[in-house]
Design an enzyme around this catalytic site. Structure first.
Site, PDB file in Angstrom:
ATOM      1  N   ASP A 246       2.311  -1.838   6.455  1.00 32.64           N
ATOM      2  CA  ASP A 246       2.266  -2.592   7.718  1.00 32.64           C
ATOM      3  C   ASP A 246       2.635  -1.766   8.963  1.00 32.64           C
ATOM      4  O   ASP A 246       2.365  -2.189  10.081  1.00 32.64           O
ATOM      5  CB  ASP A 246       3.205  -3.800   7.643  1.00 32.64           C
ATOM      6  CG  ASP A 246       2.754  -4.816   6.610  1.00 32.64           C
ATOM      7  OD1 ASP A 246       1.535  -4.951   6.430  1.00 32.64           O
ATOM      8  OD2 ASP A 246       3.615  -5.459   5.996  1.00 32.64           O
TER       9      ASP A 246
ATOM     10  N   ARG B 229      -3.339  -1.844  -0.700  1.00 32.56           N
ATOM     11  CA  ARG B 229      -2.090  -1.200  -1.118  1.00 32.56           C
ATOM     12  C   ARG B 229      -2.285  -0.300  -2.328  1.00 32.56           C
ATOM     13  O   ARG B 229      -1.333   0.296  -2.820  1.00 32.56           O
ATOM     14  CB  ARG B 229      -1.054  -2.276  -1.465  1.00 32.56           C
ATOM     15  CG  ARG B 229      -0.447  -2.871  -0.270  1.00 32.56           C
ATOM     16  CD  ARG B 229       0.821  -3.641  -0.464  1.00 32.56           C
ATOM     17  NE  ARG B 229       1.237  -4.057  -1.751  1.00 32.56           N
ATOM     18  CZ  ARG B 229       1.804  -5.258  -1.985  1.00 32.56           C
ATOM     19  NH1 ARG B 229       1.967  -6.120  -1.003  1.00 32.56           N
ATOM     20  NH2 ARG B 229       2.233  -5.575  -3.183  1.00 32.56           N
TER      21      ARG B 229
HETATM   22  O1  F6P Z   1       4.323  -5.872   3.387  1.00 35.05           O
HETATM   23  C1  F6P Z   1       3.202  -5.424   2.755  1.00 35.05           C
HETATM   24  C2  F6P Z   1       2.231  -6.542   2.467  1.00 35.05           C
HETATM   25  O2  F6P Z   1       1.124  -5.990   1.793  1.00 35.05           O
HETATM   26  C3  F6P Z   1       1.763  -7.347   3.665  1.00 35.05           C
HETATM   27  O3  F6P Z   1       0.820  -6.718   4.489  1.00 35.05           O
HETATM   28  C4  F6P Z   1       1.240  -8.584   2.988  1.00 35.05           C
HETATM   29  O4  F6P Z   1       1.207  -9.653   3.885  1.00 35.05           O
HETATM   30  C5  F6P Z   1       2.240  -8.781   1.897  1.00 35.05           C
HETATM   31  O5  F6P Z   1       2.795  -7.517   1.623  1.00 35.05           O
HETATM   32  C6  F6P Z   1       1.679  -9.333   0.610  1.00 35.05           C
HETATM   33  O6  F6P Z   1       2.721  -9.568  -0.264  1.00 35.05           O
HETATM   34  P1  F6P Z   1       2.611  -9.801  -1.828  1.00 35.05           P
HETATM   35  O7  F6P Z   1       2.486  -8.466  -2.485  1.00 35.05           O
HETATM   36  O8  F6P Z   1       3.896 -10.451  -2.206  1.00 35.05           O
HETATM   37  O9  F6P Z   1       1.398 -10.623  -2.078  1.00 35.05           O
END
Ligand code: F6P
Length: 357
Positions: free
Chosen positions: A136, A284
């Site tokens: 982020d 990610r």
């Molecule tokens: O903080 C990183 C992030 O990928 C955000 O951009 C996203 O909103 C969130 O985590 C998603 O979270 P999770 O992995 O709990 O679905």
């Protein structure tokens, strides 16, 4: 002999392993004898004393490997004062693990919440160093976090792929990019991918302005439009509501996310063929890009130098191209938002990109 603990906390990202490798390579250059203790699944490992003693070979070949060899979990800062489900007091337990292992330092790779906990442990007397992780890019005090650029590359690739099919079919596409609270990834990927509309949480949109942008493109003979929309993009109406009411409205929404709501509004307004694409967690995943490999190696090397200098309680940051440090306490609890006056936003507006404001 130095005994160093390390953990990765919160949502994962592409350069966690590359950063740990940087720390360990740096330590092995600066010291003859180093023992590395890797806590499993973030702070959970520190609380329960779950760790692996890692050998230098564990850090070989991981520069390009996404994810984290230690595993990770979300342990919210606001819950640190409460016991675990099985009754363990978290902060005392973490201190006990640290002291039992006679650690010289704990290195925390984490985002905002994780760095708040790192600061708490530092205030409790542990030697802690923080490394700024998150796709982020919202950690206060650093220009860049590792993971961000790789995520931008993936979101950009998605928009690139959507471009060709949007053009062939004369469609409007809404690409939903990660970022609930901040719009850095959407802003960068939107510009890099040539999006026509960029909607981010920091700049509430009026849907009528989005309609206008689509109409203007049609007047220019362009039959397709691409919107890059952050997960946390918000309409002006919702932004104007008190927080509690706003949250209730969002919870009541019949749409899976804001991108679908916007797509439905555009479909109803123009009778247009609208599609939504959500790259989601692919943003990610996979290998860190070359930028992140360099950044994380530099941040890791700096952490090793801080350990050598016994300069603890610091967050390693990148400022104007220079690797530096700030006190953990200075960054803890603050988010780095996109300012509507940011030059990047202004440049994008000059390029004709609509922000819906
Ligand atoms: O903080 C990183 C992030 O990928 C955000 O951009 C996203 O909103 C969130 O985590 C998603 O979270 P999770 O992995 O709990 O679905």
């Amino acid at each position: 002999m130095k005994r160093i603990g390390m953990l990765t906390s919160g949502g994962d990202c592409q350069a966690l392993n590359a950063t740990m490798r940087g720390v360990v390579k740096g330590l092995n250059t600066l010291y003859k004898n180093v023992e590395i203790y890797g806590f499993l699944e973030g702070y959970k490992g520190l609380i329960y004393g779950n760790y692996r003693k890692l050998k230098p070979e564990d850090f070989s070949g991981i520069l390009t490997k996404g994810g984290t060899i230690l595993g990770t979990s979300r342990q919210p800062f606001k819950m640190m004062g409460f016991p675990t489900d099985d009754g363990i007091e978290k902060v005392p337990a973490m201190k006990e693990t640290y002291n039992k292992l006679k650690l010289d330092c704990l290195v925390v790779l984490g985002g905002n919440g994780s760095q708040k906990t790192a600061n708490l442990l530092s205030e409790e007397g542990l030697n802690v160093i923080g490394l700024p992780k998150t796709i982020d890019n919202d950690i206060w005090g650093t220009d860049m976090t590792f993971g961000f650029q790789s995520a931008v590359d993936i979101a950009t690739d998605t928009i690139d792929c959507i471009h060709t099919t949007a053009e062939s079919h004369s469609r409007v596409f809404v690409v939903e990019v990660m970022g609930h609270k901040v719009g850095w990834i959407t802003l960068h990927a939107g510009i890099a991918g040539g999006a026509d509309v960029i909607l981010i949480p920091e700049i509430p949109y009026d849907i009528k302005n989005v309609y206008k942008a689509i109409e203007n493109r049609a007047k220019e003979g362009k039959k397709f439009t691409i919107l890059a929309v952050a997960e946390g993009a918000i309409s002006k109406e919702l932004a104007d509501l008190p927080k509690k009411e706003r949250k209730a409205k969002i919870a009541e929404s019949p749409y899976p996310s804001v991108a679908y709501e916007i797509a439905d509004q555009i479909q109803k307004k123009f009778g247009a063929d609208v599609r939504v694409t959500v790259p989601g967690h692919t943003q990610r995943g996979g290998s860190p890009d070359s930028y992140d490999r360099v950044l994380s190696s530099r941040l890791g090397a700096k952490a090793a130098e801080l350990i050598k200098d016994k300069d603890f309680g610091k967050l390693v940051v990148m400022k104007n191209g220079i690797v530096d440090t700030i006190p953990l306490a200075e960054s803890a609890g603050k988010l780095k938002y996109v300012s509507p006056d940011d030059q990047l936003v202004q440049n994008a507006k000059t390029l004709g990109i609509c922000f819906g404001d």
